[in-house]
Design a protein around this motif. Structure first.
Motif, short mmCIF file in Angstrom:
data_model
loop_
_atom_site.label_atom_id
_atom_site.label_comp_id
_atom_site.label_asym_id
_atom_site.label_seq_id
_atom_site.Cartn_x
_atom_site.Cartn_y
_atom_site.Cartn_z
N VAL A 59 0.87 -1.17 0.00
CA VAL A 59 0.00 0.00 0.00
C VAL A 59 0.91 1.22 0.00
N ASP A 60 1.04 1.85 -1.15
CA ASP A 60 1.91 3.02 -1.27
C ASP A 60 1.09 4.27 -0.98
N PRO A 61 1.32 4.93 0.16
CA PRO A 61 0.46 6.05 0.55
C PRO A 61 0.87 7.40 -0.01
N HIS A 62 1.85 7.41 -0.93
CA HIS A 62 2.37 8.71 -1.37
C HIS A 62 2.85 8.62 -2.82
N VAL A 63 1.93 8.88 -3.76
CA VAL A 63 2.31 8.97 -5.17
C VAL A 63 1.64 10.20 -5.77
N HIS A 64 2.17 10.61 -6.91
CA HIS A 64 1.60 11.72 -7.67
C HIS A 64 1.31 11.21 -9.08
N THR A 86 3.15 -3.25 -5.77
CA THR A 86 2.18 -2.33 -5.19
C THR A 86 0.79 -2.65 -5.72
N THR A 87 -0.16 -2.81 -4.80
CA THR A 87 -1.53 -3.19 -5.16
C THR A 87 -2.55 -2.11 -4.82
N SER A 88 -2.16 -1.13 -4.02
CA SER A 88 -3.03 0.01 -3.71
C SER A 88 -2.16 1.25 -3.57
N ILE A 89 -2.69 2.37 -4.05
CA ILE A 89 -1.97 3.64 -3.91
C ILE A 89 -2.92 4.72 -3.45
N LEU A 90 -2.35 5.73 -2.82
CA LEU A 90 -3.06 6.97 -2.51
C LEU A 90 -2.30 8.08 -3.22
N SER A 91 -2.99 8.75 -4.14
CA SER A 91 -2.35 9.77 -4.96
C SER A 91 -2.80 11.16 -4.52
N PHE A 92 -1.88 12.11 -4.54
CA PHE A 92 -2.20 13.48 -4.16
C PHE A 92 -2.88 14.20 -5.31
N HIS A 93 -3.98 14.85 -4.98
CA HIS A 93 -4.73 15.59 -5.99
C HIS A 93 -5.02 16.99 -5.46
N VAL A 105 -11.25 12.99 -12.15
CA VAL A 105 -10.08 12.16 -11.86
C VAL A 105 -10.51 10.74 -11.50
N LYS A 106 -11.52 10.61 -10.69
CA LYS A 106 -12.00 9.29 -10.27
C LYS A 106 -12.45 8.46 -11.47
N GLU A 107 -13.24 9.06 -12.35
CA GLU A 107 -13.73 8.32 -13.51
C GLU A 107 -12.58 7.88 -14.42
N ARG A 108 -11.62 8.75 -14.63
CA ARG A 108 -10.48 8.41 -15.48
C ARG A 108 -9.67 7.27 -14.85
N ALA A 109 -9.43 7.35 -13.55
CA ALA A 109 -8.65 6.33 -12.87
C ALA A 109 -9.36 4.98 -12.86
N GLU A 110 -10.66 4.99 -12.70
CA GLU A 110 -11.41 3.73 -12.71
C GLU A 110 -11.30 3.02 -14.06
N LYS A 111 -11.15 3.75 -15.12
CA LYS A 111 -11.01 3.15 -16.45
C LYS A 111 -9.59 2.66 -16.71
N GLN A 112 -8.60 3.25 -16.02
CA GLN A 112 -7.20 3.00 -16.39
C GLN A 112 -6.43 2.13 -15.40
N SER A 113 -6.72 2.21 -14.13
CA SER A 113 -5.83 1.65 -13.11
C SER A 113 -6.00 0.14 -12.96
N CYS A 114 -4.88 -0.56 -12.96
CA CYS A 114 -4.91 -2.01 -12.73
C CYS A 114 -4.73 -2.35 -11.26
N ILE A 115 -4.61 -1.34 -10.40
CA ILE A 115 -4.54 -1.54 -8.96
C ILE A 115 -5.55 -0.61 -8.29
N ASP A 116 -5.84 -0.86 -7.02
CA ASP A 116 -6.79 -0.01 -6.31
C ASP A 116 -6.15 1.35 -6.00
N PHE A 117 -7.01 2.35 -5.87
CA PHE A 117 -6.49 3.71 -5.72
C PHE A 117 -7.43 4.55 -4.85
N GLY A 118 -6.84 5.47 -4.14
CA GLY A 118 -7.57 6.51 -3.43
C GLY A 118 -6.84 7.82 -3.60
N LEU A 119 -7.39 8.88 -3.01
CA LEU A 119 -6.79 10.20 -3.16
C LEU A 119 -6.58 10.87 -1.82
#
Length: 458
Positions: A59-64, A86-93, A105-119
């Motif tokens: 769980v990577d809590p710090h990506v951009h 890495t299977t989950s990330i939290l990206s700064f927005h 951003v959420k809609e775009r990420a849901e279409k693209q990301s192969c791992i789970d994501f939050g912001l």
């Protein structure tokens, strides 16, 4: 019960322990059973781990993920992350109006990301503070970041004119009113930097060490004290993100031990692999420019001490998919930040486990369990029944040489280029489905990514 997937003959990295021989059964994307050696499980698919480790996904809590190519970052950078486990990330927005930008951003990420994501939401104005409760409630975002390095003239150059101690105090107070919320802060006293930078530039300095000397560790440490003291007064859980200096960690230890803090909210500390590995004489030079700067060897050793004794809470990559063209300049005008998400676990295994003897359960806590707990992701972080089947098959003896050309990232360089690391995941699973196998993203993950948005409302 017929399982969807069985991972057998593994050495399990379980919470609070070392390696435990056994198998894991997956049903409907979650861990359904953990079996001891000799107990047979039946599934539609069986993977023989052949004695390799089975670890919780990172769980990577710090990506951009919108600083490279915003239109495709969640595609390329999620793949780069999955290659390294890495299977989950939290990206700064951040944006002027979070209520408008979040759904896009959420809609775009849901279409693209192969791992789970939050912001995480970046706070740069009083309007952001005033709308904090609303955006947390509407979007399930309960972690925020304030950038002390963008005060005054430094902030104005980026278009931020409201960042000061008053905004810090107001943001902390607003965060404290949101259940389970955490305020992350970039600590760096940017107002002092010009007094140090001018002499370095006048001397013609153009080296990585000069970037450290223009913003030395004590400028971070001073801000750490201020932020943590304000957080104590407002009753706010605070996270010192990307901590780079040993003196900063000393201040956190002191404040944690104050009697007035014993019943108060926690102070969390995040550091990054580059602050544990890269010093200010690193041969990559300007490619390793980052804020806060990489430091000297004494700071590296001090942070490793914090990793071992529990003072450091989490490890985040601070991944930014810059292009090399933004770096091929002098140290003063080159962009700050560099890619690193897919190397978080390999660096911790190589430098932590193999070189320094850091226990595996501590690595699992730092790279997975602690972030899941702090940021309210109860289905993540460990191998336990009921958790998401975000799992890694790891070969601790596998050696690979870092090569940006096969990283999948939009970025076209790595400050770790050519470095041989020991210990790599050979299979990455998200919700029990294989995203990466033997160093390659699977065709299924490319054509139909199944990463999900992590709503973190309490």
């Amino acid at each position: 019960m017929t399982l969807d997937l069985v991972l057998k003959n593994a050495q399990l990295v379980l919470p609070g322990g070392g390696l435990t021989p056994g198998s894991v059964g997956v049903k409907d994307g979650r861990i359904a059973v953990i079996a001891e050696t000799g107990e047979e499980l039946t599934g539609r698919e069986t993977v023989d781990c052949q004695g390799l480790w089975l670890m919780p996904g990172v769980v990577d809590p710090h990506v951009h993920f919108d600083f490279g190519d915003p239109e495709t970052d969640f595609e390329t950078e999620s793949r780069a992350a999955a290659l390294g486990g890495t299977t989950s990330i939290l990206s700064f927005h951040r944006s002027k109006e979070l209520r408008d930008s979040f759904p896009v951003v959420k809609e775009r990420a849901e279409k693209q990301s192969c791992i789970d994501f939050g912001l995480h939401f970046g706070l740069t104005s009083q309007m952001h503070v005033e709308s904090l409760e609303e955006v947390a409630r509407r979007f399930g975002v309960t972690s925020f970041k304030l950038y002390m390095m963008y005060k005054g003239a430094a902030g104005a150059a980026k278009g931020f004119t409201e960042i000061d101690d008053a905004l810090l105090y107001a943001a902390l107070k607003a965060t404290a009113a949101i259940p389970g919320a955490v305020m992350g802060v970039h600590c760096e006293n940017v107002e002092v930097i010009p007094a140090l930078r001018s002499a370095l530039k006048a001397a013609g300095r153009n080296d990585l060490k000069a970037w450290n000397e223009q913003s030395p560790g004590f400028l971070e440490a001073e801000n750490v004290f201020r932020v943590c003291y304000f957080a104590e007064q407002t009753g706010t859980s605070v996270n010192i993100v990307h901590m780079s200096s040993g003196e900063s960690l000393e201040i956190v230890r002191y404040l944690r031990q104050k009697p007035s803090r014993h019943a108060g909210p926690p102070i969390y500390v995040e550091t990054c692999p580059h602050y544990l590995v890269v010093d200010d004489e690193w041969p990559a030079g300007v490619l390793a420019k980052v804020n806060p700067p990489v430091r000297g060897k004494a700071d590296i050793e001090a942070l490793w001490e914090g990793v071992f004794d529990g003072s450091v809470t989490t490890i985040g990559s601070d991944h930014v998919a810059r292009k090399r063209g933004t770096k091929d300049k002098d140290i003063w005008s080159a962009s700050a930040g560099f890619p690193g998400s897919g190397l978080l676990l390999p660096l911790m295994l190589h430098e932590g486990y193999h070189r320094r003897g850091l226990p595996l359960d501590r690595i699992a806590d730092l790279t997975s369990a602690n972030a899941a707990k702090i940021y309210n992701m109860p289905s993540k972080g460990s191998i336990a029944v009921g958790k998401d089947a975000d799992l890694l098959v790891v070969d601790p003896d596998l050696e690979r040489t870092v090569d940006h050309a096969i990283s999948e990232s939009y970025s076209d360089y790595s400050p770790y280029q050519g470095m041989t690391l020991k210990g790599w995941p050979v299979r990455t699973l998200v919700h029990g489905r294989t995203v990466m196998l033997d160093g390659r993203i699977t065709d299924e993950a490319r054509t139909a990514p199944w990463g999900r948005y992590l709503d973190r409302r309490t």
